[in-house]
Design a protein around this motif. Structure first.
Motif, PDB file in Angstrom:
ATOM      1  N   THR A  86     -48.790  42.837 168.591  1.00  0.00           N
ATOM      2  CA  THR A  86     -47.551  42.176 169.007  1.00  0.00           C
ATOM      3  C   THR A  86     -46.365  42.669 168.188  1.00  0.00           C
ATOM      4  OG1 THR A  86     -47.994  40.325 167.521  1.00  0.00           O
ATOM      5  CG2 THR A  86     -48.712  40.101 169.809  1.00  0.00           C
TER       6      THR A  86
ATOM      7  N   PHE B  65     -43.137  44.251 169.879  1.00  0.00           N
ATOM      8  CA  PHE B  65     -41.828  43.670 169.609  1.00  0.00           C
ATOM      9  C   PHE B  65     -40.890  44.718 169.018  1.00  0.00           C
ATOM     10  CE2 PHE B  65     -38.722  41.159 167.211  1.00  0.00           C
ATOM     11  CZ  PHE B  65     -38.251  40.360 168.240  1.00  0.00           C
TER      12      PHE B  65
ATOM     13  N   ILE C 282     -34.064  35.343 172.342  1.00  0.00           N
ATOM     14  CA  ILE C 282     -35.440  35.344 172.843  1.00  0.00           C
ATOM     15  C   ILE C 282     -36.395  34.800 171.790  1.00  0.00           C
ATOM     16  CG2 ILE C 282     -37.353  36.876 173.507  1.00  0.00           C
ATOM     17  CD1 ILE C 282     -35.229  38.626 174.914  1.00  0.00           C
ATOM     18  N   THR C 283     -36.198  35.214 170.533  1.00  0.00           N
ATOM     19  CA  THR C 283     -37.062  34.738 169.448  1.00  0.00           C
ATOM     20  C   THR C 283     -36.937  33.237 169.260  1.00  0.00           C
ATOM     21  OG1 THR C 283     -36.823  36.877 168.355  1.00  0.00           O
ATOM     22  CG2 THR C 283     -37.635  35.054 167.019  1.00  0.00           C
TER      23      THR C 283
ATOM     24  N   SER D 270     -35.946  31.062 171.489  1.00  0.00           N
ATOM     25  CA  SER D 270     -36.505  30.411 172.672  1.00  0.00           C
ATOM     26  C   SER D 270     -38.024  30.344 172.602  1.00  0.00           C
ATOM     27  CB  SER D 270     -36.084  31.161 173.935  1.00  0.00           C
ATOM     28  OG  SER D 270     -34.695  31.152 174.071  1.00  0.00           O
ATOM     29  N   ARG D 271     -38.645  31.419 172.125  1.00  0.00           N
ATOM     30  CA  ARG D 271     -40.106  31.414 171.982  1.00  0.00           C
ATOM     31  C   ARG D 271     -40.541  30.406 170.922  1.00  0.00           C
ATOM     32  NH1 ARG D 271     -42.017  37.394 171.159  1.00  0.00           N
ATOM     33  NH2 ARG D 271     -44.039  36.357 171.074  1.00  0.00           N
ATOM     34  N   ASN D 272     -39.787  30.319 169.838  1.00  0.00           N
ATOM     35  CA  ASN D 272     -40.135  29.368 168.791  1.00  0.00           C
ATOM     36  C   ASN D 272     -39.970  27.931 169.259  1.00  0.00           C
ATOM     37  OD1 ASN D 272     -40.758  31.431 167.036  1.00  0.00           O
ATOM     38  ND2 ASN D 272     -38.765  31.396 166.018  1.00  0.00           N
TER      39      ASN D 272
ATOM     40  N   ALA E 117     -40.183  26.895 172.380  1.00  0.00           N
ATOM     41  CA  ALA E 117     -41.284  26.660 173.311  1.00  0.00           C
ATOM     42  C   ALA E 117     -42.588  26.409 172.569  1.00  0.00           C
ATOM     43  CB  ALA E 117     -41.424  27.833 174.272  1.00  0.00           C
ATOM     44  N   PHE E 118     -42.811  27.131 171.479  1.00  0.00           N
ATOM     45  CA  PHE E 118     -44.014  26.924 170.674  1.00  0.00           C
ATOM     46  C   PHE E 118     -44.010  25.532 170.037  1.00  0.00           C
ATOM     47  CE2 PHE E 118     -46.323  27.342 166.622  1.00  0.00           C
ATOM     48  CZ  PHE E 118     -47.582  27.647 167.134  1.00  0.00           C
TER      49      PHE E 118
END
Length: 78
Positions: free
Chosen positions: A3, A7, A66-67, A69-71, A73-74
């Protein structure tokens, strides 16, 4: 590990795409009105540096977005 490589590639591709887009968008401006006559090489270099700075900053913003948003969501799913 995989990953991190993907990335990293995404980041490089994003920087290149946004630098190209900012270079393309800067063609619509009239930068030559700010430059003194007979200073064409300096104007081209300035144009190139402005495109790199603008593209890098826009790309960094989107990668950061994006980072985050992913965090988020996590955090919501756990």
């Amino acid at each position: 590990m995989n990953t991190m490589i993907s990335f990293g590639m995404l980041e490089i591709i994003s920087h290149m795409v946004f630098i190209f887009l900012s270079f393309w968008a800067l063609k619509a401006t009239r930068i030559e009105t700010w430059i003194r006559k007979n200073h064409v090489p300096e104007a081209r270099l300035l144009y190139f540096f402005i495109a790199i700075a603008l593209g890098y900053n826009v790309s960094s913003f989107f990668i950061s977005f994006i980072t985050v948003s992913r965090n988020v969501a996590f955090l919501i799913t756990n």
